[in-house]
Each structure stands twice: as C-alpha cells, then as structure tokens.
Design an enzyme around this catalytic site. Structure first.
Site, mmCIF file in Angstrom:
data_model
loop_
_atom_site.group_PDB
_atom_site.id
_atom_site.type_symbol
_atom_site.label_atom_id
_atom_site.label_comp_id
_atom_site.label_asym_id
_atom_site.label_seq_id
_atom_site.Cartn_x
_atom_site.Cartn_y
_atom_site.Cartn_z
ATOM 1 N N SER A 47 73.190 52.517 35.585
ATOM 2 C CA SER A 47 72.998 53.656 36.473
ATOM 3 C C SER A 47 74.036 54.707 36.167
ATOM 4 C CB SER A 47 73.126 53.212 37.939
ATOM 5 O OG SER A 47 73.097 54.343 38.784
ATOM 6 N N LYS A 105 55.877 52.156 39.189
ATOM 7 C CA LYS A 105 54.696 53.016 39.033
ATOM 8 C C LYS A 105 55.111 54.472 39.058
ATOM 9 C CE LYS A 105 54.227 55.090 43.166
ATOM 10 N NZ LYS A 105 53.881 56.446 43.551
#
Lengths: 324, 324
Positions: B49, B103
């Site tokens: 991250s 998604k």
C-alpha cells in the site's frame, strides 16, 4: 429452442456446400455472390432479400421461408448490417444450418457470445469472418513478425467517409460505430498479426450533431510493453491511407492498402512482398468451406472487443457538426 | 515473460493459504481484511500500500518487493481501483502467485482476457470476483428461476452518488464507468440468475461537464424473447433501491437490497426467503480457497461485457452539469 422437426446439422461431405445468401446489398453483389458462384466449394440455391435477389435464383423475403422450403441450403451467409443479424443467425442455427457472418459479427459482444453457445449446442458451424485478415500480405506479415520482437506499432486508417459511405446516416447512429466501421478492419489485422495487446487510453471525437466518432486516437500496450498507437480519421480527402507499421528488433514492416501489400525495411531475409490480387473473400469462403467440412466453428471476437474497450474507456470530445 | 527464478505455482494443500493484500483502501479495510484475518482458510502475511498498511503486518510500497521478500505469500488479493490493476496482476502471475481480483476485473475486456491467458500459461489460479453474486438471496433466486419460464425482468438500481462516492471525481472520468460502477453489480446478479441476454438499446445520460453517465436506461432481450429493462440512477436521494424483479410463468420473484433478501409472490412451493447475514465477502473468499485448492480459474467477464455493450451501442444524451 431448436426445432426438433428441423433437419439435422449438415454432415461432413466432399461435394459442393449448398448455400443461401441473406441480404443482397452492395457487399453481397460486389464480393459474396461472385465468389460463391465461381467456387467449386459452393452451390448457390437461394437468396433472402427485401430489395430484389440475384438473377436466376429463388428469392425469399423471409429467412424462415427460405430455410423451410430449401432443404438443399445447408449453409447460410448473412450479409445484412450488424443490427438485426442476431435474429437471422438464430433462425439459421435453430434450423440446423451452418452460418457465415459478415463483419462485425454482431452489434454487441453478448449477442455474439449467445450465438456461439447456441451454435455449439445445435452442432452447427459458426464463422465470424474478418475479410481484412485475408488480404494477401497479412499472413506473410504475421509470420515475419512472429520471429521478431515488436518495439512499436503505428496504425493509420484515414479515409473519406463522404466517398465510402455517402449519405449513410446509420454509420453515425448508435451501433453504427462511426469511424470504427473501417477501423475494425485495422483492429482485425492488428489482432491477427501482433502479440496480445490492450487499450490504455483513447480520444473519440464525435460531431456535435452525431452519436459516433468521426476521428479517434488510441493507445494500446502490447504484451511485453511495446506501444501501439492508432489514428482513425474519416475526414481525409485525397490519397486514402490504410497502413500498419510494425517496428521490430530486426527491421520494420509496413502493411499498405489494408494489407494488400507489405514493405520491409532492414529485413534480414524476407524481401518486400509483392502486391497480391484482391483475394479477401476468396480466402474467407475457402476458410468457411474448411470449417464446414471439419465441423469446427471460428468465432474470434477480439476486434469487436477492442472496439468495445475503446467505447468504454475512451474520452469523448465534441467537434464540429458533420453534414454530407 | 515468466521469471524462471520465481517459485513454482502453489501446490494443492490443506493448510491455510498464505495471502498478501494489495491496495489498503476503504474496501480492503471494510471487507477483505476482516474476512481474511478471521477465516481458517487464510493466513495474512503482508500488504502492499502507498498509504499505510494493516497493523501488525509488513507493509510494502511495491508489489514486486512483497513478492520477492515474502515467499509465504502464495496468493495475492488486488483491492486497488481497476485502472492500474493489470500491471499488479501481471507481476503476481509472473511470480507464480494465485490472484483474486476485486470487481470489475479490469478497465477493459481485452486486458482481462490477456490476464486469463497469462495465468493459464503460468499455471496459477485467477479469480474474477463479483461480490453481489454472493449476496444471500442470489443463489436461491437462481434455483427458483431455473425451474420457471421468465416473462419479463425489471432492474432498478437507484442510489445517491453524493452519499456513496463523495467528491470521487474518478467515477466520472474515462474508465470510471459512472453509474455503471454500482450498475455492474446489478449486471453481475442478472448474468448469474437469468438465461443469456443481450442489449437491444440503451440511453446514457451524461452530465455536460463529465465523461461517464449519471443515469442510464437499458433494454435487453432474453434468450427466448422476454424483455429485460434496467434503470440506473445516481441521483436518487432518500430511500435507495437495488431491486431485480423477475416475472415468470409461475410467480414473481423480487430481489431487494442488492440480493440481501428475496420476496416471492404467487409462488407454488418456495416461500419468501429470509434476509440473510451480509456474507458477500465470506462467500467470495470461500470460493477463492476452493479454486486455489482445486487449481481452477474462474474468470467470468459477462457483467463487464454487458457494460461494454452499453457503452458501444448506447445513445448519449447530454444532461445538466453535475457538481458535488
């Protein structure tokens, strides 16, 4: 879905393939019918058309009538515009006939996928044709590129829409695809001769009074990192350009005239390719005959998928209104 | 392309799956990490991250570093936005790691296809996840519909973008997908519970100062002829609506709250389904663990394909500018 009374799918055979042609417009008259009627692989039995057929052959106005009354029609070639082609293909598949689709194979990717599944379930052959892939220099170019590392690709597809599609408003309506109507030919060549690639950005220039782009600039990245840039332009007057330039670690190959001829610079073996005859549709129908005899479908949607990616990811810029 | 020095693909094993999570934003913190850290199927080893990791675990700023230094990370979950996810997935696949994709699985269909081919060649598992398909009422609805003939479907997906995506300008930029960002969840449910369908027309309403639609009306046809209408609206204040109403020859089923519960009218056997717990990500990670153990990929692009069809075939209408 399949009509149990319909004849079984065509069996492998060495005789001519009985065929019916649906949609007797310019492309059918210029390309499909001359090839079909002069090929020993085919025997034309009938046509379906709302605006007149082909002299000497029965003409139906409804595909269902043709399929019901012409049992010798074992395969159907669909030459109508993409909008509405799905229903015609379903009728042919459900009647157990093999199907040849003009490009693009449908108005949407999902309908082509549905046809693929349906044809497989019915045991019939489905062929999504891409005529530019049969241009004479495309296959030699593919073989040349396969032995090299691609560094950069530039595609220029520039033509005059007023000359090629005079007053055809449908090209600027939703589903008409705009400058991608010719551009999908470039995509069909690129997806054939290059390693896999995908879009990274696109600018679509849409006339203020229209729905589809009249110009587009696209950037793709090849598997391996090389850049592919593509310029589509429908406002080019004078000389028309349909070029694909492929820079590699060992020479530069340029396809001209939509794949009619190739030029090689700095080659280490393969000389410049000569301009070949205009054999695109002969090649397509030879391929279809092979598929029918081997009972294999060929439904490569990658050119249409690249187009859909451009419409999904592209930035739209509104430009001057377009009138004929 | 694959690094020959990379470890071999993870072998089938009955122990916990060592996993690394990439992209520690809201969705990772709210959903992925709580599920992973509480599941006996997984053991978290590290994160990647740029804006802080997860307390108690190593955090890298570059996925390549994590893959090189954390051999126990056998699988990687990518929770970053779709733009840029391709490169992360390529790094993980080439390093022989199994990959879970949030998604939508990519910014374009072609890049997802490229990942699918690459994962297959490398022998790693690729999972394109669609969390709404794991909502508790979706699977029961699918089973109920499978035994009936669908007559008509109405999908209403209406929410307030200012509440759900405050000041997130990226949703209105090219590739941000606009109201299809939630709408693709509806498409992921519809493509799961219904027979095949394809788009026939769409209207996309795009704010004058933005690139992606804020509202859309779509019409599809189901295999068999039934109509599917879908309304997407990002300007609904007050009660929010995520409903799929399926009219059949024997009763009407309505999914509410994005599949959290189903209601059945005129049923002949199945009673109304109770509201279940919020198990979407538990379901996804159970599925991924099964795929990893069985060495099978699951890359269903049909929701993204339907979206691309809408962008390709849709008519665009310019509407009032949108500001936060």
């Amino acid at each position: 879905m399949a009509d149990p009374a319909a004849p079984p799918p065509a069996a492998a055979s060495s005789g001519p393939i009985g065929i019916g042609v649906v949609g007797i417009g310019k492309i059918a008259k210029d390309q499909h019918l001359p090839v079909i009627t002069s090929s020993p692989d085919y025997r034309l039995f009938a046509t379906t058309s709302k605006s007149g057929g082909y002299p000497g052959f029965p003409c139906y106005t409804d595909i269902g009538d043709m399929l019901a009354k012409e049992p010798d029609v074992r395969a159907v070639s669909l030459c109508t515009p993409p909008q509405g082609r799905y229903e015609l293909a379903v009728a042919a598949i459900d009647a157990g006939r093999d199907v040849f689709l003009e490009k693009p194979p449908g108005a949407t990717l999902s309908e082509v996928e549905a046809l693929r599944v349906r044809a497989e379930a019915r045991g019939v052959v489905l062929f999504a044709s891409w005529h530019s892939r049969c241009a004479p220099a495309v296959q030699p170019a593919r073989a040349w590129i396969a032995e090299r590392t691609v560094r950069r690709v530039q595609i220029d597809w520039r033509e005059d829409v007023r000359h090629w599609h005079p007053n055809q408003d449908w090209v600027f309506q939703p589903g008409g695809m705009g400058v991608f109507d010719p551009g999908i030919n470039a995509l069909s060549i690129a997806t054939r001769i290059l390693p896999p690639f995908h879009l990274t950005s696109a600018e679509l220039r849409v006339p203020a009074n229209r729905q589809t782009p009249i110009q587009a600039d696209l950037a793709f990245v090849l598997d391996g990192g090389a850049e592919v840039v593509m310029a589509l332009d429908w406002l080019q007057t004078g000389p028309q350009t349909w070029d694909v330039r492929v820079e590699t670690d060992r020479g530069v190959l340029t396809l001209h005239e939509g794949g009619q001829r190739a030029e090689v610079q700095g080659s280490d073996g393969l000389g410049p390719l000569k301009r070949g005859p205009h054999v695109e549709y002969e090649g397509l129908y030879a391929r279809f005959a092979e598929l029918v005899r081997r009972r294999i479908s060929d439904v490569d949607v990658s050119p249409l998928r690249q187009l859909a990616d451009a419409f999904t990811l592209g930035r739209r810029t509104i430009v001057d209104p377009f009138d004929w």
